[in-house]
Design an enzyme around this catalytic site. Structure first.
Site, PDB file in Angstrom:
ATOM      1  N   SER A 163     -34.477  14.666 -12.059  1.00  0.00           N
ATOM      2  CA  SER A 163     -33.419  13.848 -11.402  1.00  0.00           C
ATOM      3  C   SER A 163     -34.166  12.882 -10.532  1.00  0.00           C
ATOM      4  CB  SER A 163     -32.616  14.512 -10.671  1.00  0.00           C
ATOM      5  OG  SER A 163     -31.843  14.102  -9.776  1.00  0.00           O
ATOM      6  N   TYR A 216     -31.700  20.970  -3.937  1.00  0.00           N
ATOM      7  CA  TYR A 216     -31.473  20.840  -5.642  1.00  0.00           C
ATOM      8  C   TYR A 216     -32.646  19.897  -5.877  1.00  0.00           C
ATOM      9  CZ  TYR A 216     -30.100  18.052  -9.606  1.00  0.00           C
ATOM     10  OH  TYR A 216     -30.152  17.678 -10.667  1.00  0.00           O
ATOM     11  N   LYS A 233     -35.936  20.609  -8.539  1.00  0.00           N
ATOM     12  CA  LYS A 233     -36.564  19.754  -9.616  1.00  0.00           C
ATOM     13  C   LYS A 233     -37.946  19.306  -9.548  1.00  0.00           C
ATOM     14  CE  LYS A 233     -32.888  19.456 -12.097  1.00  0.00           C
ATOM     15  NZ  LYS A 233     -32.873  19.793 -13.496  1.00  0.00           N
ATOM     16  N   ASN A 292     -27.742   8.302 -12.773  1.00  0.00           N
ATOM     17  CA  ASN A 292     -26.296   8.791 -12.680  1.00  0.00           C
ATOM     18  C   ASN A 292     -25.773   8.903 -13.997  1.00  0.00           C
ATOM     19  OD1 ASN A 292     -27.145   7.786  -9.965  1.00  0.00           O
ATOM     20  ND2 ASN A 292     -25.275   9.129  -9.482  1.00  0.00           N
ATOM     21  N   GLY A 304     -27.534  15.210   2.352  1.00  0.00           N
ATOM     22  CA  GLY A 304     -28.259  14.832   1.101  1.00  0.00           C
ATOM     23  C   GLY A 304     -28.023  13.604   0.365  1.00  0.00           C
TER      24      GLY A 304
END
Length: 335
Positions: A124, A148, A152, A177, A292
């Site tokens: 990501s 998160y 990754k 996205n 975040g």
């Protein structure tokens, strides 16, 4: 030869399975339905006209994965299975570290033992954190600002280190996205529980299944004050995974690629475009920023264009048209 697709009933995973089929590749889906609906498998079988192989299980379960290797001639893995909410990872960090790292470690260990030649990882753009320069290139510092994002990046490093001492080549796809749905309208985004990503919420408001949109902050340093993102059609993204399987990586044991459009669009611009396409009013409230979240993020995808032969072909309007078509046909999601 067959590709194991973990999380293959999820949003990006299911569209990638469709793209694999269109490219003439066989796939085995492994999913525990923690982020997917069971009706997706039936929809994929209808879409492809084939009885796709499917295993109901956890990608972190060594016995389950080993049985798949024993039953099928697996030469490649595309790994989607993961928890994926930035705000949730802030409140439940240990759950995210356990789930996301365990599955990756299990898969790469068995891949190195089982003769897998290519491992494609669903990473990501959040690994970049608050990028100091735009557009974002693969060479920029990686400083994730949420658990998160940290999971990754840790998984990327695990796979790169494993690839350096094995026959497995790892392709690490940092995508931006995902938006949209398959043009057939048979599969699309079906968030379990309350949707958190912008476009699914916008479309739910347009459909009337949700009363209002919440915009998380309008005081960012952007032209209209709302966050800017690089939205990429899920089918472009799916085709990027197929390109990652087929690409000649040369002497690279692992390689990182951005997948996006290279175009930034603000939240307000998405809302206006969705309202025009759906011909519906989309009422909204501006609320506090989420932990975040970033102000601006869009990609430089030139490396993918040169080395994978891939670039996004579909624009925002088509993303929203396809998403709306799927939602109108399946307002309650797939059964």
């Amino acid at each position: 030869m067959t590709t194991l697709v973990t999380g293959g009933a999820g949003y990006v995973g299911s569209h990638t399975v469709a793209a694999l089929h269109a490219a003439g590749r066989d796939a085995v889906i492994l999913d525990d339905f923690s982020n997917a609906q069971r009706g997706v498998v039936a929809a994929l079988r209808r879409l492809t006209g084939r009885r796709l192989e499917f295993v109901d299980g956890d990608a972190a379960d060594r016995l389950t994965v080993r049985r798949i290797f024993d039953a099928h001639d697996i030469d490649s893995i595309i790994h989607f299975a993961a928890l994926k909410s930035v705000p949730e990872s802030v409140s439940e960090p240990l759950r995210y570290y356990r789930k996301n790292l365990d599955s990756t470690l299990t898969l790469i260990e068995l891949a190195t033992e089982g003769g897998v030649s290519r491992f494609v990882f669903s990473s990501s753009a959040v690994v970049y954190g608050s990028a100091e320069e735009l557009p974002i290139t693969e060479e920029m510092p990686v400083v994730p600002e949420s658990p998160y994002g940290a999971t990754k990046l840790m998984c990327e490093r695990i796979l790169a280190d494993a690839a350096a001492v094995s026959q497995v080549q790892s392709v690490l796809l940092r995508y931006f996205n995902p938006v949209g749905a398959h043009p057939s309208g048979l599969i699309g985004e079906n968030p379990l529980g309350e949707a958190q990503n912008l476009v699914p919420v916008v479309m739910q408001v347009a459909l009337g299944t949700r009363s209002r949109l919440e915009i998380y902050g309008d005081d960012y340093d952007t032209p209209d004050g709302t966050p800017i993102r690089d939205y990429v059609h899920v089918m472009d993204l799916a085709e990027g995974h197929v390109a990652a399987l087929n690409a000649d990586l040369g002497n690279h044991s692992s390689r990182v690629f951005n997948l996006g459009t290279g175009v930034g669009t603000s939240v307000n611009e998405v809302v206006r475009a969705a309202s025009e396409i759906t011909q519906r009013e989309i009422p909204f409230d501006v609320v506090a920023r989420r932990p975040g979240d970033l102000g601006e993020s869009w990609a430089d995808c030139s490396r993918a264009a040169v080395e994978l032969g891939w670039s996004a072909r579909r624009d925002l309007r088509l993303m929203l048209v396809d998403h709306w078509r799927f939602l109108c046909r399946h307002p309650q999601g797939l059964p």
